[in-house]
Write a protein that holds these residues in place. Sequence first.
Motif, PDB file in Angstrom:
ATOM      1  N   THR A 157      37.557  30.204 102.515  1.00  0.00           N
ATOM      2  CA  THR A 157      38.151  30.401 101.422  1.00  0.00           C
ATOM      3  C   THR A 157      39.673  30.701 101.389  1.00  0.00           C
ATOM      4  O   THR A 157      40.067  31.487 102.675  1.00  0.00           O
ATOM      5  CB  THR A 157      37.233  31.099 100.788  1.00  0.00           C
ATOM      6  N   LEU A 158      40.118  29.762 100.752  1.00  0.00           N
ATOM      7  CA  LEU A 158      41.720  30.245 100.701  1.00  0.00           C
ATOM      8  C   LEU A 158      42.403  31.240  99.592  1.00  0.00           C
ATOM      9  O   LEU A 158      42.120  30.914  98.519  1.00  0.00           O
ATOM     10  CB  LEU A 158      43.188  29.272 101.182  1.00  0.00           C
ATOM     11  N   ARG A 188      38.929  19.234 101.700  1.00  0.00           N
ATOM     12  CA  ARG A 188      37.480  19.984 103.694  1.00  0.00           C
ATOM     13  C   ARG A 188      37.066  21.126 102.402  1.00  0.00           C
ATOM     14  O   ARG A 188      36.310  21.157 103.962  1.00  0.00           O
ATOM     15  CB  ARG A 188      39.127  20.928 103.895  1.00  0.00           C
ATOM     16  N   LEU A 210      36.813  23.838 101.378  1.00  0.00           N
ATOM     17  CA  LEU A 210      37.380  25.278 100.957  1.00  0.00           C
ATOM     18  C   LEU A 210      37.648  25.392  99.527  1.00  0.00           C
ATOM     19  O   LEU A 210      37.805  24.468  98.404  1.00  0.00           O
ATOM     20  CB  LEU A 210      38.817  25.277 102.248  1.00  0.00           C
ATOM     21  N   VAL A 230      46.033  24.058 105.647  1.00  0.00           N
ATOM     22  CA  VAL A 230      45.077  23.605 105.585  1.00  0.00           C
ATOM     23  C   VAL A 230      43.781  23.672 106.777  1.00  0.00           C
ATOM     24  O   VAL A 230      42.820  23.906 107.095  1.00  0.00           O
ATOM     25  CB  VAL A 230      44.327  22.561 104.652  1.00  0.00           C
ATOM     26  N   ALA A 252      42.907  21.178 100.585  1.00  0.00           N
ATOM     27  CA  ALA A 252      41.667  22.535 100.709  1.00  0.00           C
ATOM     28  C   ALA A 252      40.078  21.582  99.891  1.00  0.00           C
ATOM     29  O   ALA A 252      39.221  22.176 100.265  1.00  0.00           O
ATOM     30  CB  ALA A 252      41.670  23.923 100.277  1.00  0.00           C
ATOM     31  N   HIS A 253      40.046  21.758  98.512  1.00  0.00           N
ATOM     32  CA  HIS A 253      39.127  21.107  98.094  1.00  0.00           C
ATOM     33  C   HIS A 253      38.660  20.088  98.808  1.00  0.00           C
ATOM     34  O   HIS A 253      36.779  19.816  98.770  1.00  0.00           O
ATOM     35  CB  HIS A 253      39.414  20.752  96.873  1.00  0.00           C
ATOM     36  N   VAL A 273      39.643  27.716  97.117  1.00  0.00           N
ATOM     37  CA  VAL A 273      41.058  28.657  96.340  1.00  0.00           C
ATOM     38  C   VAL A 273      41.159  29.012  95.574  1.00  0.00           C
ATOM     39  O   VAL A 273      41.044  28.463  94.390  1.00  0.00           O
ATOM     40  CB  VAL A 273      41.973  27.076  96.313  1.00  0.00           C
ATOM     41  N   VAL A 284      47.590  22.494  97.867  1.00  0.00           N
ATOM     42  CA  VAL A 284      46.890  23.611  98.404  1.00  0.00           C
ATOM     43  C   VAL A 284      45.644  23.126  97.947  1.00  0.00           C
ATOM     44  O   VAL A 284      44.391  23.223  98.611  1.00  0.00           O
ATOM     45  CB  VAL A 284      47.450  24.814  98.744  1.00  0.00           C
ATOM     46  N   THR A 285      45.727  22.872  96.628  1.00  0.00           N
ATOM     47  CA  THR A 285      43.855  22.933  95.813  1.00  0.00           C
ATOM     48  C   THR A 285      44.012  22.081  96.359  1.00  0.00           C
ATOM     49  O   THR A 285      42.537  21.244  96.145  1.00  0.00           O
ATOM     50  CB  THR A 285      44.031  23.502  94.336  1.00  0.00           C
TER      51      THR A 285
END
Length: 535
Positions: free
Chosen positions: A77-78, A120, A122, A67, A117-118, A124, A113-114
């Motif tokens: 987006t990842l 920051r 981003l 991330v 990432a959210h 997912v 990771v969700t």
Amino acid sequence: MSIFFRRSALFSLSLMLGAAQAQGPASPAPVSPAAPAVMAPGADLRGLWVDAFGPGLKTRAQVRQTVDDAVRMGVNTLFVQAIRRGDCLCLKSSLPVVTDADLEKNFDPLALVTELAHARGLKVIAWASVTGVSNTAAPNSNPKHVTRAHGPQSGKASWMARRPDNSWLEGRDGWLDAGIPEAAEYMAAGVVSLVRNYPVDGVQLDRIRYPDGGAWGYDPKVLARYRAETGAKGIPAGNDARWQQWKRDQITGLVRRITLEVKTLQPGAWVSAATITYVRPPVPGDRAGFRRTRTYLEVMQDWLTWMNEGLIDLNVLMNYKRDGVNDQAAWFDGWNAFAHSVRARQDGQSSGVAAGTAMYLNTPEVTASQAARSVQAGLGWVGYSYRTPTLNVFNTRESAAQGLTAVRAVLTAPGGVLATPVRWDETAPTSRGLMGRITGTPVPGHHQVTVWQGGKQLAQSLTDGNGYYGFLTLEPGRYEVRVSGQRWVDTVPARGVVRLPDLLVRLPKPVAMPVQAPAPLPEPVRDTDTIPTPP
């Protein structure tokens, strides 16, 4: 999209690498810049695929690093590989957990990771390998894995896609056959469970097709079902157009079922597919030309229909080409142009389109050029992959960290597509529709379903092997559904999918498909056209 390629009838890994190494670091071929295009949904997407075959997702520290690297790179987006081979890098799905010695114990990669990432900013997207479920070099050892009860040695209970000689391996990989209703149900449930149990922004369907080569689908159960549904006799030849269309219908039916189920849970979730773009593209707008491609005739992937009928919200082309090698730069731009030209849906909305590029086959400079041309053409961009971001990393000439630094430098340089951070805040195109299922007939597949309003037929489709049907591009209002002599009236909402009660049907069999002329040969491939085959 794994980099573990297989030898096929057309290409070999050694030939691919030999050509790449002989030319040295590739430079962008001179390509005329495309005229600025109208923006479509997904045009602001700047993504990165993160696969499950190496470091990146297997420990808490790796996920934090992934991330952090994505934020520094400037992507928004990842695409995180959740379903790898009939298993999941997660703890809350209908599938068993990946068996991997490097996976941290009691750790849920998709959940973390969700969350990170959210936080920051981003998105997912949970990336799922749908039909690809096994690899003989790295089998899943969980006793609950699908291959334990339905693998190649399971006799009549096997769900594996097979050739006419009953073989089932493509290289070292085994694939499920979407023409087996129980297998289709299993695959759909696995993907939908990700949306049900995790706050992901969508799902991406990968390996949503038949394997390369065209001669697949010959499991006796599949052939018996094909004959029962169509009235065909005997064993169909590989180029039998009716047989090919039936197999395409199985893949499209699986896509439809997954999307309908996802939209009943999360109407705003993005349903994406990673799609095939082998060799030469059709000219923009040439729908008939698309039906002569290997995508359509060999792997039975009709993503043109998926876009038109709203079965996917976002088409991410696996446009894996190498500028400077033969005509591949022109092929790259051509596939982008074609996909952009057919983005219109039958309800007047547009499907999202993004170009997925093979970072691992190119120098950072070529990656930057391909990304820039994609964005200039009105598409989003996704790079494959975080783990192998350059050709030098793929060839083990530099570390992944070194490669990531190199590619980040050119993508974030002045004028690069990641020079200025772009947020991807849009929701998916509006899906409005209905879904249902027929029961009571020994042959639930291949029944025609029509939708009527004001005495006019507005849409039609076919039931899948489990009897499911549905539509995703209807306007809000009251509609009548007709199938096999039964009728049902219900209301389509302003957004989302309404689920109808099961319809009892007692017809002995569906309407037979007409006999068709042999299918045309797909676009020929020259020996020098060394394109790696995405799994």
